[in-house]
Scaffold this motif. Sequence first.
Motif, mmCIF file in Angstrom:
data_model
loop_
_atom_site.group_PDB
_atom_site.id
_atom_site.type_symbol
_atom_site.label_atom_id
_atom_site.label_comp_id
_atom_site.label_asym_id
_atom_site.label_seq_id
_atom_site.Cartn_x
_atom_site.Cartn_y
_atom_site.Cartn_z
ATOM 1 N N GLY A 1 0.899 -1.041 -0.147
ATOM 2 C CA GLY A 1 -0.187 0.023 -0.081
ATOM 3 C C GLY A 1 0.859 1.267 0.243
ATOM 4 N N GLU A 2 2.142 1.130 -0.148
ATOM 5 C CA GLU A 2 3.135 2.284 -0.106
ATOM 6 C C GLU A 2 2.858 3.084 -1.619
ATOM 7 O OE1 GLU A 2 7.491 3.282 0.701
ATOM 8 O OE2 GLU A 2 7.108 1.099 0.387
ATOM 9 N N LYS A 3 2.979 4.373 -1.151
ATOM 10 C CA LYS A 3 2.783 5.241 -2.402
ATOM 11 C C LYS A 3 3.804 6.393 -2.096
ATOM 12 C CE LYS A 3 -1.825 3.934 -3.933
ATOM 13 N NZ LYS A 3 -3.229 4.364 -4.387
ATOM 14 N N PRO A 4 4.873 6.401 -2.261
ATOM 15 C CA PRO A 4 5.867 7.611 -1.760
ATOM 16 C C PRO A 4 5.763 8.715 -2.521
ATOM 17 C CG PRO A 4 6.982 5.748 -2.944
ATOM 18 C CD PRO A 4 5.669 5.314 -2.869
ATOM 19 N N TYR A 5 5.302 8.525 -3.746
ATOM 20 C CA TYR A 5 5.320 9.790 -4.583
ATOM 21 C C TYR A 5 3.944 10.500 -4.546
ATOM 22 C CZ TYR A 5 9.306 7.357 -6.229
ATOM 23 O OH TYR A 5 10.537 6.688 -6.424
ATOM 24 N N MET A 6 4.170 11.889 -3.978
ATOM 25 C CA MET A 6 2.990 12.696 -3.896
ATOM 26 C C MET A 6 2.949 13.919 -4.571
ATOM 27 S SD MET A 6 1.015 13.906 -0.301
ATOM 28 C CE MET A 6 1.776 15.469 -0.051
ATOM 29 N N CYS A 7 1.871 14.485 -4.883
ATOM 30 C CA CYS A 7 1.735 15.766 -5.842
ATOM 31 C C CYS A 7 1.508 16.949 -4.744
ATOM 32 C CB CYS A 7 0.721 15.715 -6.907
ATOM 33 S SG CYS A 7 0.246 17.265 -7.647
ATOM 34 N N GLY A 8 2.477 17.857 -4.820
ATOM 35 C CA GLY A 8 2.336 18.961 -3.951
ATOM 36 C C GLY A 8 1.095 19.912 -4.345
ATOM 37 N N GLU A 9 0.566 19.737 -5.282
ATOM 38 C CA GLU A 9 -0.513 20.552 -5.793
ATOM 39 C C GLU A 9 -2.066 20.149 -5.324
ATOM 40 O OE1 GLU A 9 -0.388 23.437 -7.866
ATOM 41 O OE2 GLU A 9 1.763 23.294 -8.143
ATOM 42 N N CYS A 10 -2.156 18.793 -5.549
ATOM 43 C CA CYS A 10 -3.399 18.299 -5.005
ATOM 44 C C CYS A 10 -3.433 16.993 -4.191
ATOM 45 C CB CYS A 10 -4.249 17.817 -6.351
ATOM 46 S SG CYS A 10 -3.527 16.524 -7.539
ATOM 47 N N THR B 1 -0.388 17.300 -15.935
ATOM 48 C CA THR B 1 -1.879 17.752 -15.898
ATOM 49 C C THR B 1 -1.755 19.169 -15.054
ATOM 50 O OG1 THR B 1 -2.331 16.882 -13.599
ATOM 51 C CG2 THR B 1 -2.536 15.534 -15.511
ATOM 52 N N HIS B 2 -0.826 19.492 -14.399
ATOM 53 C CA HIS B 2 -0.891 20.898 -13.793
ATOM 54 C C HIS B 2 0.038 21.987 -14.589
ATOM 55 C CE1 HIS B 2 -2.858 19.514 -10.066
ATOM 56 N NE2 HIS B 2 -1.756 18.350 -9.919
#
Length: 445
Positions: A355-364, A380-381
Amino acid sequence: MATAADGSPTGEEQNCFDGSPIGVPQIDCDSKTGNAEDQVPAQKIKFRNASKKPYMCGECGFRATRKLGLSLHMRTHTGEKPYKCDQCDYAAASKSTLNYHKAKHSGEKPYMCGECGYRTTHKPDLFQHMRTHTGEKPYKCDQCDYSTAWRTALYDHKAKHTGEKPFMCVECGYRTTRRSDLSRHMAKHSGAKPYMCGECGYRAAQRSYLSQHMRTHTGEKPFKCDQCDYSAAQKSKLNVHRAKHEKHYMCGECGYRTAEKFALSEHMRIHTDEKPYKCDQCDYSAAQKSNLNVHKAKHEKPYMCGECGYRATQKVHLSRHMRTHTGEKPYKCDQCDYSAAVKSTFNAHKAKHTGEKPYMCGECGYRTARKTHMTRYMRTHTGGKPYKCDQCDYSAALKSTLDNHRTIHTRKKTYNCSECGYRTAHKLSFTRHMRTHTGENPTQV
């Protein structure tokens, strides 16, 4: 002291003073031995401390404290390797290196680590290995708080403070802090690859490369992590893995963490869209130098598949492609029956279990388990569309979208409207078009 009429020393006193360098303390002839020659080594040591490194290489400016050190250094320029192994064609520039090599022929490794079973032919190697268990780092930098378990690593680190790179390639001017690095570099000019694998024909410029390669056949992974059950065939891969246990550098935008500062700097370009590395053959640019190197190779694709004509820039890419013909899927999941032909696909699958998702978008706040997905998503941004069609002005954010578009140019337009001459390669598009003549709503399928 006895003197002649002109005030100069006489007899044994004359022997004591002749030839002494200026500024060096004179030999005490009243010592217990009374022999000036017995004291010459001490005098030389004092002189060496005073002049530090009097012997200099005229090729690259390298300096040595002893003439022997300079002689050994000169072999990096001449390529001379006078010490020959009597059991194979190996040759070395120094006797100690040859002795180290000879131990490999006997196969005897009398020194063993009681912690993990690691064995070696040399006692100093065992001492160094034990530091992986004890965490001891006896070599301290006197200019910062850096410390290391290996003397050579300290030498490399200190060079960062001084900027000194004494070993220089006379062919292209390349400079380095280490003699071994220069030796490896020089092989690029000669192109010589004398070491060959008997299993697959792989050739290498250095025996160490061949030794590493052979592990792909034997499956041997001698480098063990002391914090988990990970093991690697190469020491460099173990070092990269160990860094994962400590991730000091964090991205303030998305929470990404890494053990290396340069990796964080490269990661930040995902947010800034900075691409400083430019291709000199086309308008491609990249955020990472490694990506640029991969791209440059695309201008030349020397590896070809004998089944379908697919060409690749790297041998590893061709090997991966061949699995599409053989159906081989060497990467097996230990939690289910999933298997994959590509390691990156396998890693993405494993993330589904954790369930690990280390990459996160700082915008949304969007999160993903794969870096490539995050890179694509960020467009997309930013609105970035780096994939350009070479036959029209169309551009796309995804390569797959561009590939779909290109079929418009390559497919035959078999569907022809008899009313107005409109042509298309797609039956659906043709059906929609015909409704413009019949009066039906063309947006309905």
